[in-house]
Write a protein that holds these residues in place. Structure first.
Motif, PDB file in Angstrom:
ATOM      1  N   ASP A  46       0.657  -1.121   0.030  1.00  9.00           N
ATOM      2  CA  ASP A  46      -0.032   0.197  -0.110  1.00  9.00           C
ATOM      3  C   ASP A  46       0.876   1.140   0.133  1.00  9.00           C
ATOM      4  N   VAL A  47       1.950   1.385   0.761  1.00 12.00           N
ATOM      5  CA  VAL A  47       2.807   2.442   0.718  1.00 12.00           C
ATOM      6  C   VAL A  47       3.496   2.639  -0.443  1.00 12.00           C
ATOM      7  N   LEU A  48       4.031   1.650  -1.048  1.00 12.98           N
ATOM      8  CA  LEU A  48       4.717   1.518  -2.273  1.00 12.98           C
ATOM      9  C   LEU A  48       3.936   2.079  -3.263  1.00 12.98           C
ATOM     10  N   TRP A  49       2.525   1.649  -3.278  1.00  5.81           N
ATOM     11  CA  TRP A  49       1.551   2.094  -4.263  1.00  5.81           C
ATOM     12  C   TRP A  49       1.394   3.503  -4.239  1.00  5.81           C
ATOM     13  N   CYS A  50       1.511   4.361  -3.371  1.00  2.00           N
ATOM     14  CA  CYS A  50       1.059   5.880  -3.207  1.00  2.00           C
ATOM     15  C   CYS A  50       2.203   6.588  -3.893  1.00  2.00           C
ATOM     16  N   ASP A  51       1.459   7.808  -4.416  1.00  2.00           N
ATOM     17  CA  ASP A  51       2.444   9.054  -4.489  1.00  2.00           C
ATOM     18  C   ASP A  51       2.688   9.840  -3.206  1.00  2.00           C
ATOM     19  N   GLY A  52       1.604   9.697  -2.706  1.00  2.00           N
ATOM     20  CA  GLY A  52       1.788  10.749  -1.553  1.00  2.00           C
ATOM     21  C   GLY A  52       0.975  10.043  -0.213  1.00  2.00           C
ATOM     22  N   ILE A  53       1.330  10.254   1.025  1.00  2.00           N
ATOM     23  CA  ILE A  53       0.711   9.602   2.209  1.00  2.00           C
ATOM     24  C   ILE A  53       0.452  10.710   3.174  1.00  2.00           C
ATOM     25  N   ALA A  54      -0.748  10.747   3.831  1.00  2.00           N
ATOM     26  CA  ALA A  54      -0.980  11.244   5.329  1.00  2.00           C
ATOM     27  C   ALA A  54      -1.228  10.110   6.231  1.00  2.00           C
ATOM     28  N   VAL A  55      -0.282  10.483   7.144  1.00  2.36           N
ATOM     29  CA  VAL A  55      -0.058   9.390   8.399  1.00  2.36           C
ATOM     30  C   VAL A  55      -0.872  10.235   9.450  1.00  2.36           C
ATOM     31  N   GLY A  56      -1.615   9.297  10.150  1.00  7.14           N
ATOM     32  CA  GLY A  56      -2.486   9.919  11.225  1.00  7.14           C
ATOM     33  C   GLY A  56      -2.385   9.088  12.476  1.00  7.14           C
ATOM     34  N   THR A  57      -2.259   9.665  13.719  1.00  7.53           N
ATOM     35  CA  THR A  57      -2.064   8.900  15.015  1.00  7.53           C
ATOM     36  C   THR A  57      -2.810   9.674  16.048  1.00  7.53           C
ATOM     37  N   PRO A  58      -3.192   8.659  17.123  1.00  9.15           N
ATOM     38  CA  PRO A  58      -3.399   9.421  18.434  1.00  9.15           C
ATOM     39  C   PRO A  58      -2.385   9.960  18.989  1.00  9.15           C
ATOM     40  N   THR A  59      -2.382  10.981  19.750  1.00  9.03           N
ATOM     41  CA  THR A  59      -1.055  11.413  20.545  1.00  9.03           C
ATOM     42  C   THR A  59      -1.126  10.449  21.889  1.00  9.03           C
ATOM     43  N   HIS A  60       0.001  10.052  21.804  1.00  7.00           N
ATOM     44  CA  HIS A  60       0.479   8.862  23.005  1.00  7.00           C
ATOM     45  C   HIS A  60       1.804   9.583  23.565  1.00  7.00           C
ATOM     46  N   MET A  61       1.633  10.072  24.724  1.00  6.20           N
ATOM     47  CA  MET A  61       2.645  10.672  25.330  1.00  6.20           C
ATOM     48  C   MET A  61       3.244  11.892  24.736  1.00  6.20           C
ATOM     49  N   GLY A  62       2.544  12.496  23.740  1.00  6.30           N
ATOM     50  CA  GLY A  62       3.333  13.610  22.874  1.00  6.30           C
ATOM     51  C   GLY A  62       3.845  12.871  21.574  1.00  6.30           C
ATOM     52  N   VAL A  63       3.837  11.735  21.279  1.00  9.91           N
ATOM     53  CA  VAL A  63       4.576  11.209  20.102  1.00  9.91           C
ATOM     54  C   VAL A  63       3.184  10.306  19.355  1.00  9.91           C
ATOM     55  N   LEU A  64       3.853   9.816  18.297  1.00  4.90           N
ATOM     56  CA  LEU A  64       2.920   8.834  17.538  1.00  4.90           C
ATOM     57  C   LEU A  64       2.675   7.732  18.406  1.00  4.90           C
ATOM     58  N   SER A  65       1.714   7.004  17.794  1.00  2.00           N
ATOM     59  CA  SER A  65       1.074   5.703  18.745  1.00  2.00           C
ATOM     60  C   SER A  65       2.038   4.609  18.539  1.00  2.00           C
ATOM     61  N   TRP A  66       2.218   3.671  19.508  1.00  2.00           N
ATOM     62  CA  TRP A  66       3.128   2.390  19.486  1.00  2.00           C
ATOM     63  C   TRP A  66       2.713   1.655  17.899  1.00  2.00           C
TER      64      TRP A  66
END
Length: 174
Positions: A46-66
């Protein structure tokens, strides 16, 4: 055809709601195909397929999720050096303002940079006092018109930038 992947993790459903809005913004750009995937559904293909990616995460202690971090650390490891030049951006959700949401975006952008993505922010305001310099950020559900606008604008800009990049002649020689 411009190919956009909106990849997200969610704890409460709020980041998923943001992902839907970002996907809507990307779909508004002519010639754009969008895949909207939860991190548990995503594969390296899926990542190789795309030209662009939006990556979304809940905030876990100020950083991206595990889960998001594990995906890039483990699942995407064999894709190292295969993603250079793709366009990327970030979005994050937290329970309240001041909860580290912009830091979560920055930590996500650092991951993308390490994989060779060209990352961006949006410099102008989508609504009064609402911008996405580091990515779209919302505290709680994206219910207000301003919050929806900032998410849609991020998706639109991603599709525009990725479309320009995808339409450009190959700039990187092996």
């Amino acid at each position: 055809m411009n190919k956009i992947l909106v990849l997200y993790d969610t704890t409460t459903g709020n980041t998923a709601a943001m992902a839907e809005l970002i996907a809507d913004g990307a779909r508004g750009v002519e010639g754009t195909e969008v895949r909207l995937l939860h991190i548990d559904q995503a594969t390296p293909a899926d990542v190789l397929w795309c030209d662009g990616i939006a990556v979304g995460t809940p905030t876990h202690m100020g950083v991206l999720s595990w889960k998001m971090k594990r995906f890039w650390d483990e699942t995407m490891l064999d894709s190292w050096q295969k993603l250079d030049g793709k366009v990327g951006c970030a979005f994050a959700n937290s329970y309240g303002w001041g909860g580290g949401t912009e830091m979560a975006c920055l930590s996500t952008l650092l991951v993308l940079v390490n994989f060779g993505f060209l990352v961006f922010g949006v410099t102008h305001y989508a609504a009064e006092r609402h911008t996405s310099h580091y990515g779209a950020v919302v505290a709680g559900p994206p219910d207000r018109a301003e919050e929806k606008a900032v998410c849609r604008l991020l998706g639109q800009r991603l599709a525009e930038w990725a479309g320009r990049r995808a339409g450009a002649p190959e700039a990187l020689a092996s």
